[in-house]
Write a protein that holds these residues in place. Structure first.
Motif, PDB file in Angstrom:
ATOM      1  N   ARG A 242       0.808  -1.216   0.000  1.00  0.00           N
ATOM      2  CA  ARG A 242       0.000   0.000   0.000  1.00  0.00           C
ATOM      3  C   ARG A 242       0.841   1.266   0.000  1.00  0.00           C
ATOM      4  O   ARG A 242       0.317   2.354  -0.183  1.00  0.00           O
ATOM      5  CB  ARG A 242      -0.943   0.006   1.199  1.00  0.00           C
ATOM      6  CG  ARG A 242      -1.978  -1.083   1.088  1.00  0.00           C
ATOM      7  CD  ARG A 242      -2.952  -1.037   2.215  1.00  0.00           C
ATOM      8  NE  ARG A 242      -3.793  -2.219   2.175  1.00  0.00           N
ATOM      9  CZ  ARG A 242      -4.668  -2.518   3.103  1.00  0.00           C
ATOM     10  NH1 ARG A 242      -4.823  -1.726   4.135  1.00  0.00           N
ATOM     11  NH2 ARG A 242      -5.381  -3.602   2.997  1.00  0.00           N
ATOM     12  N   ILE A 243       2.138   1.124   0.218  1.00  0.00           N
ATOM     13  CA  ILE A 243       3.006   2.300   0.187  1.00  0.00           C
ATOM     14  C   ILE A 243       3.747   2.424  -1.146  1.00  0.00           C
ATOM     15  O   ILE A 243       4.467   3.385  -1.369  1.00  0.00           O
ATOM     16  CB  ILE A 243       4.012   2.301   1.361  1.00  0.00           C
ATOM     17  CG1 ILE A 243       4.923   1.082   1.303  1.00  0.00           C
ATOM     18  CG2 ILE A 243       3.290   2.401   2.694  1.00  0.00           C
ATOM     19  CD1 ILE A 243       6.073   1.123   2.296  1.00  0.00           C
ATOM     20  N   LEU A 244       3.553   1.460  -2.035  1.00  0.00           N
ATOM     21  CA  LEU A 244       4.199   1.538  -3.347  1.00  0.00           C
ATOM     22  C   LEU A 244       3.631   2.709  -4.131  1.00  0.00           C
ATOM     23  O   LEU A 244       2.421   2.975  -4.085  1.00  0.00           O
ATOM     24  CB  LEU A 244       3.977   0.245  -4.134  1.00  0.00           C
ATOM     25  CG  LEU A 244       4.605  -1.022  -3.568  1.00  0.00           C
ATOM     26  CD1 LEU A 244       4.193  -2.235  -4.402  1.00  0.00           C
ATOM     27  CD2 LEU A 244       6.116  -0.890  -3.537  1.00  0.00           C
ATOM     28  N   THR A 245       4.489   3.388  -4.859  1.00  0.00           N
ATOM     29  CA  THR A 245       4.023   4.480  -5.712  1.00  0.00           C
ATOM     30  C   THR A 245       4.123   4.108  -7.179  1.00  0.00           C
ATOM     31  O   THR A 245       3.429   4.675  -8.016  1.00  0.00           O
ATOM     32  CB  THR A 245       4.832   5.764  -5.454  1.00  0.00           C
ATOM     33  OG1 THR A 245       6.224   5.490  -5.657  1.00  0.00           O
ATOM     34  CG2 THR A 245       4.600   6.271  -4.032  1.00  0.00           C
ATOM     35  N   ARG A 246       5.015   3.144  -7.506  1.00  0.00           N
ATOM     36  CA  ARG A 246       5.208   2.708  -8.887  1.00  0.00           C
ATOM     37  C   ARG A 246       5.295   1.189  -8.898  1.00  0.00           C
ATOM     38  O   ARG A 246       5.820   0.580  -7.973  1.00  0.00           O
ATOM     39  CB  ARG A 246       6.489   3.291  -9.466  1.00  0.00           C
ATOM     40  CG  ARG A 246       6.477   4.825  -9.530  1.00  0.00           C
ATOM     41  CD  ARG A 246       7.825   5.412  -9.918  1.00  0.00           C
ATOM     42  NE  ARG A 246       8.307   4.987 -11.214  1.00  0.00           N
ATOM     43  CZ  ARG A 246       7.914   5.469 -12.396  1.00  0.00           C
ATOM     44  NH1 ARG A 246       7.021   6.422 -12.432  1.00  0.00           N
ATOM     45  NH2 ARG A 246       8.429   5.032 -13.519  1.00  0.00           N
ATOM     46  N   VAL A 247       4.760   0.578  -9.967  1.00  0.00           N
ATOM     47  CA  VAL A 247       4.828  -0.872 -10.136  1.00  0.00           C
ATOM     48  C   VAL A 247       5.066  -1.198 -11.604  1.00  0.00           C
ATOM     49  O   VAL A 247       4.792  -0.377 -12.487  1.00  0.00           O
ATOM     50  CB  VAL A 247       3.532  -1.580  -9.663  1.00  0.00           C
ATOM     51  CG1 VAL A 247       3.301  -1.395  -8.179  1.00  0.00           C
ATOM     52  CG2 VAL A 247       2.323  -1.097 -10.462  1.00  0.00           C
ATOM     53  N   HIS A 248       5.573  -2.377 -11.852  1.00  0.00           N
ATOM     54  CA  HIS A 248       5.607  -2.910 -13.206  1.00  0.00           C
ATOM     55  C   HIS A 248       4.246  -3.572 -13.427  1.00  0.00           C
ATOM     56  O   HIS A 248       3.908  -4.522 -12.706  1.00  0.00           O
ATOM     57  CB  HIS A 248       6.731  -3.945 -13.375  1.00  0.00           C
ATOM     58  CG  HIS A 248       8.097  -3.352 -13.329  1.00  0.00           C
ATOM     59  ND1 HIS A 248       8.669  -2.743 -14.419  1.00  0.00           N
ATOM     60  CD2 HIS A 248       8.994  -3.267 -12.321  1.00  0.00           C
ATOM     61  CE1 HIS A 248       9.875  -2.318 -14.084  1.00  0.00           C
ATOM     62  NE2 HIS A 248      10.093  -2.614 -12.813  1.00  0.00           N
TER      63      HIS A 248
END
Length: 139
Positions: free
Chosen positions: A47-53
Motif C-alpha cells: 500500500r506504500i508503493l508508488t510505482r509498479v511494473h
C-alpha cells in the motif's frame, strides 16, 4: 495471462446480508454488474508503493500505481465488471470476479454500457499489448 483466463472461467458467489436482501430486487434483469470491493489481501507494504511494473512484468516500465490496474495501491478499493449468472435469495452467482475469497464487497451496481465512454478512449501501448496477449490466449 493464465491467471486472467482462469478468472474468466470461474464462478463465484457474492453473499449479501439477509437484512439487505431487498437491495437485490430487480438485479436479475441485468446481465452484468459492477462490483466494488476491498482488496483485503493486499499486504500493508504494497500500500506504500508508488510505482509498479504492470502485472509484475519487468518488460513494461514501472508506472505510477494510479496509472495501472494493480491491486497495490494506497487505498485498495478495486472495481470489476462481472457477469450475473443467477440469484438465489441473498446469493449472487457471478463469473469473471477477480477478487480473492473473503474480499468485502463495498457496493454493487448494474453495469450499463452507455454510462461509460465508448469513443475516444485512449490507453497506453503497454496496456494495448497486454490486451492483445489476453485476447490471443483466450482462443
Amino acid at each position: 495471462m493464465r491467471r486472467v483466463r482462469e478468472t474468466e472461467e470461474e464462478t463465484s458467489e457474492i453473499i449479501i446480508n439477509m437484512d439487505l436482501i431487498e437491495t437485490l430486487d430487480g438485479i436479475e434483469d441485468y446481465s452484468h454488474l459492477t462490483v466494488l470491493y476491498w482488496a483485503h489481501g493486499v499486504p500493508e507494504k504494497s500500500r506504500i508503493l508508488t510505482r509498479v511494473h504492470p502485472m509484475g512484468r519487468k518488460d513494461i516500465p514501472a508506472t505510477g500505481v494510479f496509472g495501472t490496474c494493480s491491486p497495490a495501491r494506497p487505498n485498495p478499493v478495486l472495481m470489476t465488471v462481472v457477469r450475473l449468472c443467477g440469484r438465489n435469495g441473498n446469493v449472487l452467482e457471478v463469473a469473471d470476479l477477480d477478487a480473492i475469497d473473503g474480499s468485502p464487497v463495498i457496493d454493487i451496481k448494474p453495469y450499463v454500457r452507455d454510462f461509460f465512454p465508448q469513443h475516444d478512449v485512449k490507453i497506453p501501448e503497454w496496456m494495448q499489448q497486454i490486451q492483445r496477449e489476453v485476447n490471443r490466449s483466450d482462443r
